[in-house]
Write an enzyme that holds these catalytic residues in place. Structure first.
Site, PDB file in Angstrom:
ATOM      1  CG  ASP A 102      -2.192   0.801   0.962  1.00 23.33           C
ATOM      2  OD1 ASP A 102      -3.235   0.496   1.558  1.00 23.33           O
ATOM      3  OD2 ASP A 102      -2.121   1.751   0.137  1.00 23.33           O
TER       4      ASP A 102
HETATM    5  C1  GLC Z   1      -4.265   4.201  -0.159  1.00 24.87           C
HETATM    6  C2  GLC Z   1      -5.229   3.076   0.156  1.00 24.87           C
HETATM    7  C3  GLC Z   1      -5.352   2.050  -0.936  1.00 24.87           C
HETATM    8  C4  GLC Z   1      -5.162   2.717  -2.283  1.00 24.87           C
HETATM    9  C5  GLC Z   1      -3.721   3.196  -2.343  1.00 24.87           C
HETATM   10  C6  GLC Z   1      -3.448   3.930  -3.654  1.00 24.87           C
HETATM   11  O1  GLC Z   1      -3.525   4.538   0.988  1.00 24.87           O
HETATM   12  O2  GLC Z   1      -5.030   2.384   1.383  1.00 24.87           O
HETATM   13  O3  GLC Z   1      -6.640   1.446  -0.802  1.00 24.87           O
HETATM   14  O4  GLC Z   1      -5.425   1.811  -3.337  1.00 24.87           O
HETATM   15  O5  GLC Z   1      -3.376   4.021  -1.247  1.00 24.87           O
HETATM   16  O6  GLC Z   1      -4.177   5.121  -3.710  1.00 24.87           O
END
Ligand code: GLC
Length: 711
Positions: free
Chosen positions: A268
């Site tokens: 993430d």
């Molecule tokens: C965010 C979220 C995730 C998302 C990623 C990219 O922090 O936790 O769900 O897909 O970053 O935006």
């Protein structure tokens, strides 16, 4: 060796260690041509771009990257880097692209996998046409805590419903052929247990036993892998002391080896260096070592791998074999997507009208009728209506969180939906937008009052948790203000998260949970209010009576002194009822259905089950009303006595069936090994001999049951 693997090995054999590490590196896309970025691409240091410039794309107005720039970034990769490996563009296309669908928790109320799949196919066609190769969706995190803002992004509290929704969305995104130009690689996220964040606080620790993980939080990921999800995103949270990002057990031993996942795992946003904050890494180099050795293949934007992996390999802290495995996984997905053959943005026409029609159908099926005193609904086609509340003309918040490419101008508001579809209605309205201070003081001259209540989209989604889920005083005042006018009240709840509504329930004649319905909000609401669509939505989560009940969910185990009734544990609260306001699977209809099946006791041997024999249960669904309608028939199982305490009920089958007025339809349910089994204390999926109860009905309180003996 398969042709795909031959191609992978051929590319891999030519790669330098720097080029291998570059494939693991995802950076945030530039918004304008950037020579430094082009240079990094030429060097082979970038394998992927996330088309987002913010760590919380769900909460910010996302920047759109131009098609020309995407093609230029790709051209440099394909034509000017040494090996010409295309980059993969990822974006948070969560519950729609230009045509925004109901947010996942709202859509789960449809219990209609086929329609969800069709709608997500439409989403993929719109997104791929804009250059998106890969979406960070579906979010499949089971959640039992509506204080957690991200509960709205997932499928609710049930692993079976969550698994069916995960499959439907993944098959929709990825289509029949991943290499087709309108297919988009899906990403099951956030692996895993993120929905158990303590206290509903985002990014917080989770304390989950492996028994609970395997029976509740893991099934949707198993289904996602079996459905062919090409990527999985590791979660921010730690599970009982182990950050998911650095857990070799969960990422490699379970996901890659046990479940056989052959795509790649992406972190993430910034999650790798966050393991420093979580207290398991001293610095970015150690964070890179831990997460990479755990099996986390691609790094989203934090560049720890780019900075440290080469040195870690030279120092023997990380193996080049492990690096090769990650590169193989990333190349496998790029090759499956056909990026080497078709690296540039496709050109095909998108049927937005069809997409809106499908979105309207899904929104209509996602609406849950919770109360309908004296059958006040559906409304007469020439009603005199007072519309009041902050969502009457809203076109932004009804879309919900995580909407990057949806256009509020495309949204049909509640007011537009009623006026546009039912022009003979006399409508007077007073729109009290959220920022307005004074109470909504409409003139209430209509024969019936429809209150459009809700909260802004910033109240849910990432980093948007609340400490209490009680409906706000402002909404309570709107209801009470309307109540004194002595006109019937229909309350429409535009809340994506479950809200405690005990303060308004007594004042409302009808209550309709609308969630966040997306682009077709107004049309779908009008369809249901006036009966063009007979509501069939069922709650995918329990609606608590009050915040203090949280966590409260239907598939819990019985209290040791449970007396009778579903929630009547021996020792409950002095200050609150035991039962929730409304239970999982509940939803009313304008029709009346009678569900029946042969209740005679049944027997089956464990050996027969192991050989694949199933128990067939024929269900009769009779519509004993004058109104055609759809009913979602649900089958629940209870393992009466097992080696581990089993839930009071577990949803194991459901089917939506349309039954014409005064007619009857039959459904065939099958109960076999998969429906009766569970992961035992040793993590093995087993069916144990003994008694089972099988309930069939139209919510988790279903009381018609048959006894089954497995011997
Ligand atoms: C965010 C979220 C995730 C998302 C990623 C990219 O922090 O936790 O769900 O897909 O970053 O935006």
């Amino acid at each position: 060796m398969e042709e795909l693997d031959v191609r992978i090995e051929k590319i891999l054999s030519q790669m330098t260690i720097d080029e291998k590490i570059g494939q693991l590196n995802q950076i945030s896309s530039p918004l304008v041509p950037d020579e430094k970025v082009f240079e990094e691409i030429r060097k082979g240091n970038i394998g992927s771009f996330i088309l987002s410039t913010t760590a919380q794309a769900g909460n910010d107005d996302a920047d759109n990257v131009s098609a020309n720039l995407l093609n230029e970034l790709q051209r440099v990769a394909v034509e000017e880097s040494r090996l010409g490996i295309p980059v993969i563009f990822g974006r948070d296309v969560i519950h729609g692209h230009n045509t925004v669908l109901p947010i996942a928790l709202t859509a789960a109320a449809s219990f209609d996998d086929a329609l969800v799949k069709e709608c997500y196919r439409n989403v993929a066609r719109e997104a791929a046409r804009d250059g998106v190769h890969w979406t960070f969706s579906p979010m499949v995190d089971l959640s039992r805590d509506p204080r957690w803002g991200r509960c709205v992004e997932g499928p609710g509290e049930d692993p079976y419903l969550g698994s069916k929704m995960a499959r439907a969305m993944i098959e929709g995104f990825q289509g029949e052929d991943l290499a087709a130009e309108d297919s988009v690689a899906a990403c099951a996220k956030h692996y895993l247990g993120y929905g158990a964040s303590e206290g509903g606080r985002d990014y917080f620790k989770t304390e989950i036993s492996e028994y609970t993980i395997r029976n509740f939080y893991l099934p949707a990921y198993k289904e996602a892998v079996d459905a062919g999800a090409q990527t999985v995103m590791a979660a921010f949270n730690e599970i009982s002391g182990q950050p998911c990002s650095s857990s070799r057990y969960w990422l490699t031993d379970v996901l890659k080896k046990e479940l056989g996942f052959d795509g790649f795992i992406v972190s993430d946003w910034g999650a790798i260096p966050q393991t420093i904050c979580q207290g398991v890494a001293e610095d970015e180099k150690q964070a890179a070592e831990l997460c990479f050795n755990a099996g986390l293949d691609m790094e989203m934007v934090s560049a720890c791998y780019l900075k440290h992996l080469k040195e870690l390999i030279e120092q023997g802290m990380v193996s080049e074999e492990q690096l090769d495995d990650s590169v193989r996984r990333i190349l496998r997905v790029k090759l499956r997507l056909g990026l080497f053959e078709k690296p540039y943005i496709p050109k095909y026409s998108v049927d937005k009208d069809k997409h809106k029609r499908d979105a309207r159908r899904l929104a209509g099926e996602s609406i849950v009728l919770l109360k309908n005193k004296d059958n006040i609904l559906p409304l007469n086609l020439e009603s005199s209506i007072t519309l009041a509340g902050p969502m009457v003309t809203d076109k932004v918040n009804v879309l919900g969180t995580w909407v990057l490419d949806g256009n509020p101008e495309d949204v049909t508001s509640v007011l537009e939906g009623i006026k546009g579809n039912y022009p003979k209605c006399d409508i007077n309205y007073r729109d009290s937008a959220f920022e307005e201070e004074q109470l909504c003081v409409a003139n209430y001259k209509g024969d019936i009052t429809v209150l459009c209540l809700g909260e802004t989209k910033m109240m849910t989604g990432e980093a948007n948790s609340v400490s209490n889920i009680e409906i706000s005083d402002r909404m309570i005042n709107i209801v009470k203000n309307a109540y004194v006018k002595k006109k019937p009240i229909v309350a429409l709840l535009f809340y994506a998260r479950p809200i405690a509504i005990k303060e308004i329930e007594p004042y409302c004649d009808a209550i309709v949970w609308c969630g966040n319905l997306g682009t077709e909000t107004g049309n779908a609401v009008a369809d249901v209010l006036f009966g063009k669509v007979n509501p069939s939505g069922k709650l995918p989560v329990t609606l608590p009576y009050c915040t203090g009940q949280i966590p409260i969910y239907y598939n819990t185990t019985a209290a040791s002194r449970a007396v009778n009734g579903y929630y009547d544990g021996y020792l409950n609260y002095h200050d609150c009822q035991a039962a929730p306001m409304y239970p999982f699977g509940f939803g009313l209809s304008y029709s009346d259905f009678d569900i029946s099946f042969d209740l005679s006791n049944r027997k089956i041997s464990l050996k027969e089950l192991e050989e694949g024999k199933t128990l067939k249960i024929k269900i009769k669904v009779r519509n004993i009303s004058e109104t055609d309608g759809r009913e979602v028939v649900q089958l629940y199982v209870k393992d009466v006595a097992a080696s581990m305490a089993r839930p009071i009920r577990e949803l194991k089958q459901y089917k939506g069936v349309f039954v014409k007025a005064n007619n009857e339809e039959e459904l065939d349910f099958e109960v076999g090994y998969r429906e009766l089994g569970f992961y035992n204390a040793n993590g093995n999926f087993v069916v144990e001999k003994g008694k089972f109860e099988i309930f069939v009905g139209n919510d988790c309180y279903a009381d018609k049951k048959t006894l089954l003996e497995v011997n």
